[in-house]
Design an enzyme around this catalytic site. Structure first.
Site, PDB file in Angstrom:
ATOM      1  N   SER A   1       1.284  -9.650  -0.516  1.00  0.00           N
ATOM      2  CA  SER A   1       0.911  -8.238  -0.449  1.00  0.00           C
ATOM      3  C   SER A   1       1.149  -7.585   0.894  1.00  0.00           C
ATOM      4  O   SER A   1       1.289  -6.356   0.968  1.00  0.00           O
ATOM      5  CB  SER A   1      -0.553  -8.075  -0.851  1.00  0.00           C
TER       6      SER A   1
ATOM      7  N   LYS B   1       0.805  -1.221   0.000  1.00  0.00           N
ATOM      8  CA  LYS B   1       0.000   0.000   0.000  1.00  0.00           C
ATOM      9  C   LYS B   1       0.839   1.273   0.000  1.00  0.00           C
ATOM     10  O   LYS B   1       0.371   2.337  -0.410  1.00  0.00           O
ATOM     11  CB  LYS B   1      -0.929   0.007   1.217  1.00  0.00           C
TER      12      LYS B   1
END
Length: 302
Positions: free
Chosen positions: A287, A43
């Site tokens: 991720s 992110k």
């Protein structure tokens, strides 16, 4: 929709502040370990790109997030010397809430269906800028830099597996890869308990699942739903979706820790669980690694 030049521009903007993660061998395939970013998740790429491009950030920034985007925006805001207010749902793991506060952000805890409304109210009250977790071209372009790096490091890659929820990550990665190598298969990975995108691709139109239904999965960062913007990218570029069970997700967390020496949260391991269904082939994007320590200890104790 974003295009390749947007992603290349984002790569230049964020390069001084992100880890250029390597590809690590994992069985017959590879891992892209975005859990090694300073905030423990991919992110950071999108948050840095979006905040850097804000024309007016004097009154600070606001974000809503289940955890990883929260930390990314807090990190980017601290880097640029602006205040950050983050709205987080009350089912967010404590480790993510505390990490966001530690980065200097002001945190507001609300019900899982109240995040957007509270964030918009803060924007109006403070004259701040909103950085959404996925529904923004600059955020998507930042996440797409992962795709550029995968192709640079493995030009003959045949498949890339990417976790999906709001869809910002796979929108950016798929745009990068399909723009440069349309023959490479881009596969989404979703928990079976939050597989709204898989159903959407089967039906050919965006299907909405109730937030409480999606909240059942242990993959807390994959409980969002795509926006019209991310759905446009997904429906154009994603070849297929692989759904995985809760047991398969947790097995992937354990496998990454024991075999790759990587710490991944359940959401971060979903693409690896899906990769296993491909016989371990392709590149799986890990991720995030902001796992609840108690959960990890429980899994590794078995």
């Amino acid at each position: 929709m974003i295009a390749l030049p947007d992603i290349r521009s984002a790569a230049a903007v964020i390069a001084p502040h992100v880890v250029r993660t390597p590809l690590l061998p994992f069985g017959p395939g590879w891992l892209k370990p975005e859990n090694l970013q300073p905030v423990g998740a991919f992110k950071l790429r999108g948050a840095l790109n979006a905040l850097a491009r804000l024309e007016n950030r004097a009154n600070g920034v606001v974000a809503y997030s289940s955890g990883n985007h929260a930390q990314a925006v807090a990190f980017a805001a601290r880097l640029h010397g602006v205040p950050a207010a983050i709205v987080m749902p009350d089912n967010t793991p404590a480790v993510k809430i505390e990490a966001t506060k530690a980065l200097g952000a002001e945190v507001f805890i609300v019900g899982i269906t109240e995040r957007v409304e509270r964030a918009e109210a803060l924007v109006a009250e403070r004259g701040a800028a909103l950085i959404p977790p996925f529904d923004h071209p600059d955020v998507i372009a930042g996440q797409g830099t992962i795709g550029l790096e995968i192709l640079a490091d493995l030009p003959d890659v045949e498949a890339v597996v990417v976790p999906m929820s709001g869809g910002g990550l796979i929108s950016g990665v798929a745009t990068a890869i399909k723009s440069l190598r349309p023959d490479v298969r881009v596969l989404g990975a979703e928990p079976e308990l939050a597989a709204d995108i898989a159903e959407s691709l089967r039906t050919g139109e965006l299907v909405r699942w109730d937030p409480l239904t999606r909240a059942r999965t242990v993959a807390d960062a994959l409980r969002d739903e795509p926006s019209a913007l991310t759905w446009a990218h997904i429906s154009s570029y994603v070849d297929d979706v692989i759904t995985v069970s809760e047991d398969e997700i947790l097995a992937a967390v354990t496998g990454l820790a024991r075999r790759a020496r990587l710490i991944a949260e359940p959401s971060g391991a979903v693409a690896v669980a899906a990769q296993a269904k491909l016989g371990g082939a392709g590149v799986a994007v890990v991720s995030g690694g902001n796992v609840d320590p108690a959960l990890l200890a429980r899994l590794l104790a078995v």
